[in-house]
Write a protein that holds these residues in place. Structure first.
Motif, PDB file in Angstrom:
ATOM      1  N   GLN A  78      41.490  46.439  44.843  1.00  0.00           N
ATOM      2  CA  GLN A  78      42.444  47.535  44.978  1.00  0.00           C
ATOM      3  C   GLN A  78      43.720  47.251  44.191  1.00  0.00           C
ATOM      4  OE1 GLN A  78      43.844  48.231  48.966  1.00  0.00           O
ATOM      5  NE2 GLN A  78      44.388  50.342  48.535  1.00  0.00           N
ATOM      6  N   LEU A  79      44.205  46.016  44.250  1.00  0.00           N
ATOM      7  CA  LEU A  79      45.428  45.673  43.542  1.00  0.00           C
ATOM      8  C   LEU A  79      45.229  45.681  42.036  1.00  0.00           C
ATOM      9  CD1 LEU A  79      46.767  42.879  45.902  1.00  0.00           C
ATOM     10  CD2 LEU A  79      47.799  45.108  45.457  1.00  0.00           C
ATOM     11  N   ILE A  80      44.072  45.212  41.586  1.00  0.00           N
ATOM     12  CA  ILE A  80      43.779  45.247  40.150  1.00  0.00           C
ATOM     13  C   ILE A  80      43.694  46.693  39.666  1.00  0.00           C
ATOM     14  CG2 ILE A  80      41.992  44.778  38.428  1.00  0.00           C
ATOM     15  CD1 ILE A  80      41.482  42.135  39.879  1.00  0.00           C
ATOM     16  N   GLU A  87      41.429  47.260  33.503  1.00  0.00           N
ATOM     17  CA  GLU A  87      40.915  46.339  34.519  1.00  0.00           C
ATOM     18  C   GLU A  87      40.594  44.970  33.936  1.00  0.00           C
ATOM     19  OE1 GLU A  87      37.226  45.937  37.726  1.00  0.00           O
ATOM     20  OE2 GLU A  87      37.635  47.858  36.760  1.00  0.00           O
ATOM     21  N   TYR A  88      40.009  44.955  32.735  1.00  0.00           N
ATOM     22  CA  TYR A  88      39.610  43.673  32.160  1.00  0.00           C
ATOM     23  C   TYR A  88      40.799  42.827  31.709  1.00  0.00           C
ATOM     24  CZ  TYR A  88      40.154  46.299  27.760  1.00  0.00           C
ATOM     25  OH  TYR A  88      40.647  47.066  26.735  1.00  0.00           O
ATOM     26  N   PHE A  89      41.993  43.466  31.581  1.00  0.00           N
ATOM     27  CA  PHE A  89      43.172  42.728  31.140  1.00  0.00           C
ATOM     28  C   PHE A  89      44.146  42.435  32.271  1.00  0.00           C
ATOM     29  CE2 PHE A  89      47.537  42.785  29.248  1.00  0.00           C
ATOM     30  CZ  PHE A  89      47.440  41.579  28.569  1.00  0.00           C
ATOM     31  N   ALA A  90      43.969  43.066  33.421  1.00  0.00           N
ATOM     32  CA  ALA A  90      44.961  42.977  34.498  1.00  0.00           C
ATOM     33  C   ALA A  90      45.232  41.541  34.919  1.00  0.00           C
ATOM     34  CB  ALA A  90      44.501  43.806  35.694  1.00  0.00           C
ATOM     35  N   ALA A  91      44.182  40.756  35.129  1.00  0.00           N
ATOM     36  CA  ALA A  91      44.380  39.365  35.569  1.00  0.00           C
ATOM     37  C   ALA A  91      45.098  38.551  34.501  1.00  0.00           C
ATOM     38  CB  ALA A  91      43.034  38.733  35.921  1.00  0.00           C
ATOM     39  N   ALA A  92      44.743  38.780  33.237  1.00  0.00           N
ATOM     40  CA  ALA A  92      45.399  38.063  32.135  1.00  0.00           C
ATOM     41  C   ALA A  92      46.881  38.427  32.059  1.00  0.00           C
ATOM     42  CB  ALA A  92      44.707  38.378  30.815  1.00  0.00           C
ATOM     43  N   ALA A  93      47.216  39.698  32.309  1.00  0.00           N
ATOM     44  CA  ALA A  93      48.613  40.125  32.286  1.00  0.00           C
ATOM     45  C   ALA A  93      49.426  39.426  33.367  1.00  0.00           C
ATOM     46  CB  ALA A  93      48.708  41.638  32.461  1.00  0.00           C
ATOM     47  N   GLU A  94      48.817  39.244  34.535  1.00  0.00           N
ATOM     48  CA  GLU A  94      49.498  38.528  35.608  1.00  0.00           C
ATOM     49  C   GLU A  94      49.757  37.083  35.204  1.00  0.00           C
ATOM     50  OE1 GLU A  94      50.672  39.796  38.251  1.00  0.00           O
ATOM     51  OE2 GLU A  94      49.562  41.622  38.721  1.00  0.00           O
ATOM     52  N   LEU A  95      48.753  36.431  34.601  1.00  0.00           N
ATOM     53  CA  LEU A  95      48.914  35.037  34.180  1.00  0.00           C
ATOM     54  C   LEU A  95      49.950  34.918  33.060  1.00  0.00           C
ATOM     55  CD1 LEU A  95      45.239  33.707  34.163  1.00  0.00           C
ATOM     56  CD2 LEU A  95      47.014  33.316  35.871  1.00  0.00           C
TER      57      LEU A  95
END
Length: 279
Positions: A78-80, A87-95
């Motif tokens: 839900q947060l992503i 979606e495929y970049f969201a985690a990388a943006a956080e890092l």
């Protein structure tokens, strides 16, 4: 956008608090939970403090170990999905926002952290020709907001290697491209970014296709992010990250020196300016 970002951070903080509560209820230390879900205890601590966000596969393993019936995976999804990024970049943006050092390589387009609003708009429309004006503005704003990390007190050391193709392709037209290249030069002169250019005459070079970002952190192992067509891949396996780092070193060897790179960027900007004046 600022309110949305604050709300999302608050949700991640709730996620971390819940993780800590469920872990302690299971009478596990951070190290014990980390071993069971194949990350370090330090990672679990960073998840609990909302410093670092878990990937979906880690969230699913946490649910399995803590027997939480999919709670952490569902909340993570839900947060992503609420992220302003793909979606495929969201985690990388956080890092990216947590990194102490960033090393980008871009073979075809200016890296997102260096893009101006007109350039980002042209890229967005090229990839989404039927998008609404509201969505265009949302995507452009999200991309420009990312660059704020370069001007904060704890800004990461930032290298950006681009191929000469990036300088010559008139994305958004010649005037937009001239402004984009001027922006990169200005950031370089402010010592915010160290841009290097791989010239045409360099021939073949390492990492022939796709965008790559290397990220280093104060209290966590380095990570690499690679991007292809509508997909991204976070690499945290030490052996793979080491290979990407070695390839990036080869890219540096293929690139022009710093001042020669800036001279080429300035020359390309002037070429675009001349073209804009004649059209």
């Amino acid at each position: 956008m600022a309110n949305a970002g604050s709300s999302r951070q608050a949700a991640w903080e709730f996620y971390g608090t819940e993780l800590k509560n469920r872990r302690e209820a299971a009478k596990m230390t951070q190290q014990e939970l980390g071993r069971k879900v194949f990350v370090s205890g330090g990672y679990i601590g960073q998840f609990e403090q909302a410093i670092r966000k878990p990937q979906l596969d880690v969230a699913a393993r946490i649910d399995e170990v803590l027997q939480t019936d999919g709670f952490f995976e569902r909340m993570c999804r839900q947060l992503i999905n609420k992220s302003p990024y793909a979606e495929y970049f969201a985690a990388a943006a956080e890092l990216e926002s947590l990194a102490t050092k960033l090393c980008d390589f871009a073979p075809t387009l200016v890296p997102g952290l260096l893009q101006t609003a007109p350039y980002a708009r042209a890229v967005t429309l090229a990839m989404n020709p039927f998008i609404s004006e509201e969505d265009v503005e949302g995507k452009v704003t999200a991309r420009i907001d990312r660059a704020h990390i370069l001007r904060r007190p704890s800004a990461p050391v930032y290298w950006a290697i681009v191929h000469e193709n990036v300088l010559r392709t008139p994305v958004g037209g010649s005037a937009t491209m001239a402004g984009q290249l001027d922006h990169i030069v200005a950031l370089a002169r402010e010592r915010i970014v160290l841009p290097l250019v791989i010239p045409y005459q360099a021939g073949a070079y390492a990492l022939l296709t796709g965008m790559v970002t290397l990220m280093e952190f104060e209290d966590a192992p380095p990570t690499a992010y690679t991007e292809a067509v509508y997909s991204g891949n976070l690499l945290d396996d030490p052996a793979l990250v080491k290979q990407v780092q070695a390839a990036y070193d080869l890219l540096r060897a293929s690139a022009l020196p710093q001042e020669a790179s800036l001279t080429l960027i300035e020359s390309a900007a002037e070429d675009h300016r001349r073209c804009a004046r004649t059209t």
